[in-house]
Design an enzyme around this catalytic site. Sequence first.
Site, mmCIF file in Angstrom:
data_model
loop_
_atom_site.group_PDB
_atom_site.id
_atom_site.type_symbol
_atom_site.label_atom_id
_atom_site.label_comp_id
_atom_site.label_asym_id
_atom_site.label_seq_id
_atom_site.Cartn_x
_atom_site.Cartn_y
_atom_site.Cartn_z
ATOM 1 N N HIS A 102 41.170 -35.635 -3.769
ATOM 2 C CA HIS A 102 42.014 -35.608 -2.868
ATOM 3 C C HIS A 102 41.417 -34.189 -2.017
ATOM 4 O O HIS A 102 40.713 -33.395 -2.673
ATOM 5 C CB HIS A 102 43.241 -35.235 -2.982
ATOM 6 C CG HIS A 102 44.229 -35.367 -1.875
ATOM 7 N ND1 HIS A 102 44.194 -36.289 -0.884
ATOM 8 C CD2 HIS A 102 45.276 -34.466 -1.534
ATOM 9 C CE1 HIS A 102 45.111 -35.910 -0.062
ATOM 10 N NE2 HIS A 102 45.941 -34.772 -0.354
ATOM 11 N N ASP A 141 48.707 -30.043 4.033
ATOM 12 C CA ASP A 141 48.052 -31.262 3.673
ATOM 13 C C ASP A 141 48.450 -32.464 4.925
ATOM 14 O O ASP A 141 49.606 -33.012 4.728
ATOM 15 C CB ASP A 141 48.512 -31.970 2.336
ATOM 16 C CG ASP A 141 47.839 -32.964 2.132
ATOM 17 O OD1 ASP A 141 47.213 -33.713 2.792
ATOM 18 O OD2 ASP A 141 47.733 -33.300 0.904
ATOM 19 N N CYS A 143 41.681 -39.199 3.433
ATOM 20 C CA CYS A 143 42.117 -37.800 3.248
ATOM 21 C C CYS A 143 40.862 -36.845 3.760
ATOM 22 O O CYS A 143 40.982 -35.785 4.607
ATOM 23 C CB CYS A 143 42.271 -37.200 2.123
ATOM 24 S SG CYS A 143 41.044 -37.315 0.550
#
Length: 628
Positions: A232, A247, A190
């Site tokens: 995250h 995202d 991520c």
Amino acid sequence: MGTMALGADPAAVTINLLLIVHPEEAASRQKGQRQAEGGRGAGTQVKVEIHPKDTTPQLFKKLSSGKGPQRLPSLRGQDNKGFQRTKAPRPPGGEDLHAYPWDKSSLKSMPVDLQQFEKLDAYALKVNVKNSVEELVKALLKQARTDLEKVRAIWMWICHHIEYDVVGYHNKSQLSNKPIDVLQTGKSICEGYTELFEEMCSIAGIQCMKLSGYSKGYGYKTGQTFTGDSDHTWNAVYLDGRWHLLDSTWGSGAVDDSFTKFTFRYNEFYFLTHPALFIDTHFPDNSNWQLLKPTLTLNEFEKKQLHNSKFYMLGLLAAHPETAVIQTVNGKASVSVDCRSATLFKFKLMGTDEHGLMTLKKHGMKLDIYPQKTGSHKLQIFAKPSKASDDVYSCVLEYVVECKSVDKAMRFPKGLHQPVGPSWFTERQGFLRPSQPEPIIHTNDGRCSITFTLGRDISVLASLHSDNSSLTEDMGRRHIMQIHRGNQIELKIHLPHAGNFILKIYARKKSDPGNYDYIFNYLIACLNTEVKWPAFPQSYSKWVEDYEILEPLSSLLPANRNVQFKLKMHGVAKVLVQAENAYPLTQSRGYWEGTCNTSGCREVFVMVHENANHSFYSHVLKYEVETQ
């Protein structure tokens, strides 16, 4: 603050100088800022360097040192590729906030017409540049005019070209999240997704922030708490004077349950997601980046029911209760879901759908569950659009049900099919205006009746089933009598004994000679142990759909008695009852009536003479006589 005026003095000389203004050290700068905030008279100290025009100041030497040709940085904020790089992003403020809870108006935080993106999306997917981030952005922006289109092109490219690095996730020491490395390897975790996104936006002149926090992603357990470091990262972009969330990691695809394989599976939901929906799964370290008013606490985030992207993409709006963990009350717990359009649902409690009663509503569903064991149990709810051609249901909700006591009386027959009772779905199948709209029919004397208005060309088949009964398929049908009156049908039910029964209803088109299709079922409950109704008389193929028995309704006739018959039949010339002797019935005002004596026989038949010119009779009904 004074000024110096330079007049047009003929004695003046022109000196070409380069002037560089340095802010003082950070501490002095912060001190000056505090002074400025405290009063108007405060100023900021600066240091001035003056260099001859043809010399290179030390600052430039530091920035341009290294191999290759030396470049001076742009004082206008543009790099050597001609892109307008961004200014320092401003923090989120009141103009960025959205109301919480969600107003159910849109899945996006700004108006987005996906159809207008079709050409841009297709173009972005085909761009294949891996040598530099700047060159990639330059190629992508050839078809992007507005800031929104620029963000869209960058988003689409990353979501379809960068895969999640499941190997790197387990060995982060060997992983680089630098944008150029992510671009050239085509994989990252991520942090790499978000850093590449931020870098590409910056080159394109879009303000973008990398955010970190907790997420309800892979490995999340319903109702768990969050501690320690963030797990995250995602991005915020500044468009149309407002911050928006996205995202790209979750937009690109998903990993399998063992976290060993990534599959590209584009997810539109995470592009400019409405903040009131984004908070379902993303909790930023800085609460200002929730972009919500009011903001949620971490405890509220932990307790909040997880609504994944499929929940909202299927048109579902809300679920009740809103907490992830629910407790039973007297052995029962209830869940409901609201949705925009007709949706089909399924559920699993402890891996089965036997311990609940689900009903479809016009705009959602309601589920009552009765766990048959104490303890904590997983409840999953699945959904699919009613018009979907396949039979694939997606998991949209997951609860933990804590059960402290069991309601043994609410054990349902194993053959009960979910959902139960009539609904918009049964209306679509032609069963309109049910007299019994609820899924459970309670009867004290073991008898009940249901009427519907039928759609055109529908033939109905109904049968009764029970776990605690020796009912055969045939006898299950004979405890139900169909009565047709025009476009109405009445199902008259006589239960063979007390207990819980399933009334299953099937249908097919009369014009279609094929098999009957299952439509829906009811649950019929009777607690009266005195109940013991015999079946209705057996009918034969010559018994026409709109014939009707008024008496006797029981297939079991008393021995050595005169029994009154009254039948509603049309289109026949003669009717007789065949016992030990033949007893003709007489026609009066549409009914055939008469009396039969059951002495000396074990079976009684009703027969019709369809045509006066024919000499034979056809059997239509069969009764049995009680043994003495």
